[in-house]
Design a protein around this motif. Structure first.
Motif, PDB file in Angstrom:
ATOM      1  N   SER A  41       0.850  -1.188   0.000  1.00  0.00           N
ATOM      2  CA  SER A  41       0.000   0.000   0.000  1.00  0.00           C
ATOM      3  C   SER A  41       0.887   1.238   0.000  1.00  0.00           C
ATOM      4  CB  SER A  41      -0.883   0.016   1.243  1.00  0.00           C
ATOM      5  OG  SER A  41      -0.081   0.167   2.411  1.00  0.00           O
ATOM      6  N   ASN A  42       0.300   2.414  -0.209  1.00  0.00           N
ATOM      7  CA  ASN A  42       1.077   3.656  -0.172  1.00  0.00           C
ATOM      8  C   ASN A  42       1.768   3.835   1.178  1.00  0.00           C
ATOM      9  OD1 ASN A  42       0.367   4.308  -2.780  1.00  0.00           O
ATOM     10  ND2 ASN A  42      -1.250   5.738  -2.205  1.00  0.00           N
ATOM     11  N   ARG A  43       1.057   3.512   2.243  1.00  0.00           N
ATOM     12  CA  ARG A  43       1.654   3.631   3.575  1.00  0.00           C
ATOM     13  C   ARG A  43       2.860   2.700   3.728  1.00  0.00           C
ATOM     14  NH1 ARG A  43       1.402   0.633   7.781  1.00  0.00           N
ATOM     15  NH2 ARG A  43      -0.325  -0.609   6.940  1.00  0.00           N
ATOM     16  N   GLU A  44       2.721   1.472   3.247  1.00  0.00           N
ATOM     17  CA  GLU A  44       3.819   0.508   3.352  1.00  0.00           C
ATOM     18  C   GLU A  44       4.994   0.905   2.482  1.00  0.00           C
ATOM     19  OE1 GLU A  44       1.179  -3.525   4.282  1.00  0.00           O
ATOM     20  OE2 GLU A  44       1.459  -2.838   2.214  1.00  0.00           O
ATOM     21  N   VAL A  45       4.708   1.456   1.297  1.00  0.00           N
ATOM     22  CA  VAL A  45       5.788   1.938   0.433  1.00  0.00           C
ATOM     23  C   VAL A  45       6.525   3.081   1.119  1.00  0.00           C
ATOM     24  CG1 VAL A  45       6.364   3.071  -1.744  1.00  0.00           C
ATOM     25  CG2 VAL A  45       4.665   1.228  -1.715  1.00  0.00           C
ATOM     26  N   ALA A  46       5.770   3.990   1.736  1.00  0.00           N
ATOM     27  CA  ALA A  46       6.372   5.132   2.425  1.00  0.00           C
ATOM     28  C   ALA A  46       7.342   4.663   3.510  1.00  0.00           C
ATOM     29  CB  ALA A  46       5.277   6.012   3.032  1.00  0.00           C
ATOM     30  N   GLN A  78       2.104  11.010   1.434  1.00  0.00           N
ATOM     31  CA  GLN A  78       1.715  11.951   0.387  1.00  0.00           C
ATOM     32  C   GLN A  78       2.744  11.977  -0.736  1.00  0.00           C
ATOM     33  OE1 GLN A  78      -1.237  13.582   0.062  1.00  0.00           O
ATOM     34  NE2 GLN A  78      -0.403  14.019  -1.964  1.00  0.00           N
ATOM     35  N   THR A  79       4.025  11.867  -0.376  1.00  0.00           N
ATOM     36  CA  THR A  79       5.082  11.821  -1.391  1.00  0.00           C
ATOM     37  C   THR A  79       4.939  10.582  -2.253  1.00  0.00           C
ATOM     38  OG1 THR A  79       6.629  13.062  -0.002  1.00  0.00           O
ATOM     39  CG2 THR A  79       7.573  11.743  -1.771  1.00  0.00           C
ATOM     40  N   VAL A  80       4.599   9.469  -1.632  1.00  0.00           N
ATOM     41  CA  VAL A  80       4.391   8.233  -2.391  1.00  0.00           C
ATOM     42  C   VAL A  80       3.223   8.409  -3.357  1.00  0.00           C
ATOM     43  CG1 VAL A  80       3.700   5.808  -2.258  1.00  0.00           C
ATOM     44  CG2 VAL A  80       5.355   6.732  -0.632  1.00  0.00           C
ATOM     45  N   LYS A  81       2.157   9.033  -2.888  1.00  0.00           N
ATOM     46  CA  LYS A  81       1.001   9.270  -3.761  1.00  0.00           C
ATOM     47  C   LYS A  81       1.406  10.097  -4.970  1.00  0.00           C
ATOM     48  CE  LYS A  81      -2.576   9.008  -0.174  1.00  0.00           C
ATOM     49  NZ  LYS A  81      -3.608   9.762   0.585  1.00  0.00           N
ATOM     50  N   SER A  82       2.275  11.084  -4.743  1.00  0.00           N
ATOM     51  CA  SER A  82       2.746  11.924  -5.847  1.00  0.00           C
ATOM     52  C   SER A  82       3.579  11.107  -6.828  1.00  0.00           C
ATOM     53  CB  SER A  82       3.579  13.092  -5.310  1.00  0.00           C
ATOM     54  OG  SER A  82       2.787  13.939  -4.501  1.00  0.00           O
ATOM     55  N   HIS A  83       4.448  10.241  -6.292  1.00  0.00           N
ATOM     56  CA  HIS A  83       5.256   9.367  -7.146  1.00  0.00           C
ATOM     57  C   HIS A  83       4.355   8.461  -7.982  1.00  0.00           C
ATOM     58  CE1 HIS A  83       9.232  10.457  -5.911  1.00  0.00           C
ATOM     59  NE2 HIS A  83       9.097  10.039  -4.658  1.00  0.00           N
ATOM     60  N   VAL A  84       3.357   7.854  -7.330  1.00  0.00           N
ATOM     61  CA  VAL A  84       2.458   6.937  -8.028  1.00  0.00           C
ATOM     62  C   VAL A  84       1.697   7.661  -9.129  1.00  0.00           C
ATOM     63  CG1 VAL A  84       0.395   5.496  -7.776  1.00  0.00           C
ATOM     64  CG2 VAL A  84       2.233   5.344  -6.086  1.00  0.00           C
ATOM     65  N   SER A  85       1.246   8.861  -8.835  1.00  0.00           N
ATOM     66  CA  SER A  85       0.521   9.650  -9.829  1.00  0.00           C
ATOM     67  C   SER A  85       1.394   9.941 -11.041  1.00  0.00           C
ATOM     68  CB  SER A  85       0.033  10.958  -9.206  1.00  0.00           C
ATOM     69  OG  SER A  85      -0.642  11.748 -10.159  1.00  0.00           O
ATOM     70  N   ARG A  86       2.650  10.300 -10.801  1.00  0.00           N
ATOM     71  CA  ARG A  86       3.562  10.579 -11.915  1.00  0.00           C
ATOM     72  C   ARG A  86       3.870   9.315 -12.710  1.00  0.00           C
ATOM     73  NH1 ARG A  86       5.915  14.233  -8.163  1.00  0.00           N
ATOM     74  NH2 ARG A  86       7.473  12.695  -7.521  1.00  0.00           N
ATOM     75  N   ILE A  87       3.980   8.188 -12.017  1.00  0.00           N
ATOM     76  CA  ILE A  87       4.228   6.909 -12.692  1.00  0.00           C
ATOM     77  C   ILE A  87       3.080   6.589 -13.639  1.00  0.00           C
ATOM     78  CG2 ILE A  87       4.344   4.399 -12.335  1.00  0.00           C
ATOM     79  CD1 ILE A  87       5.858   5.051  -9.687  1.00  0.00           C
TER      80      ILE A  87
END
Length: 242
Positions: A193-198, A206-215
């Motif tokens: 999950s985003n939390r686990e990736v973080a 939130q940074t992970v969410k931004s990375h995922v969005s750009r991906i």
């Protein structure tokens, strides 16, 4: 094909669902089960892929686009794979997510459905609770219902179609990502999950969410399900035992 009239008062709080299956008993059973939930409204049913696409577009024109389409894969007239591709490509259905139904968890048709944009899959013999939970999960935008099961499906497909997978020019697309984005994609593909990736990469959620969005933007991916397929097919994540 059946279609409900728009509900009045408080309908915006309900999750709109379309059920698609060529077997009437299955279709009606799923519709009744989902319709019995307080937060779900079945806005229509269809017996094949062509009916499903037409129904979803008509609902969208009326301001009632479904959040989730529960889609059988193997149907006459137009398959669930073809219908999924059309729904995903329709601008008026940009927020609609497709949850495909299958009898076998290693069905390569499921892999094809995920590649064209389905947000996840569910076995037809799943429990009622699993069905309802899966629909709610997909509606929230959490694409993978069961990461372990989905990874097993993709691993099996890639392992048995290695030449076709290697022939694609996916590594060139992967090169568009920064090293950090590649790292995040590999973790997403493993079902984190985003939390686990973080927690893994020592950044904020939130940074992970931004990375995922750009991906998603760089690779032209719809959601996490397609990201997992891409990661396996380009070799970023390897099938078990390979």
């Amino acid at each position: 094909m059946s279609e409900s009239a728009p509900a009045e008062g408080g309908a915006s709080q309900e999750l709109r669902v379309v059920v698609v299956d060529d077997q009437a008993l299955v279709r009606e059973g799923f519709a009744a089960l989902l319709g019995a939930q307080n937060d779900v409204r079945v806005v229509g049913t269809a017996a094949d892929g062509a009916e499903a696409v037409a129904l979803c577009r008509r609902l969208a024109a009326a301001g009632e686009a479904p959040e989730v389409v529960l889609m059988d894969i193997r149907m006459p007239v137009r398959s669930g794979i073809e219908a999924t591709a059309e729904i995903v490509a329709s601008p008026e259905l940009a927020r609609t997510r497709v949850l495909v139904l299958t009898t076998f968890d290693l069905d390569e048709h499921v892999h094809a459905a995920l590649r064209v944009g389905a947000s996840g899959f569910l076995l037809k013999h799943a429990t009622a609770a699993d069905l309802v939970g899966a629909v709610r999960t997909v509606a929230r935008g959490e694409a993978l219902l069961d990461p372990a099961l989905t990874r097993r499906l993709i691993s099996h497909y890639v392992a048995t179609h290695r030449e076709a997978a290697d022939a694609r020019e996916l590594p060139a697309r992967l090169a568009q990502l920064t090293p950090k984005e590649v790292e995040v994609l590999s973790l997403v593909a493993r079902g984190l999950s985003n939390r686990e990736v973080a927690e893994q990469v020592y950044v904020t959620e939130q940074t992970v969410k931004s990375h995922v969005s750009r991906i998603f933007t760089k690779l032209d991916l719809r959601d996490r399900a397609q990201a997992v397929v891409f990661a396996y097919e380009c070799g970023l994540v390897r099938p078990a035992g390979s």
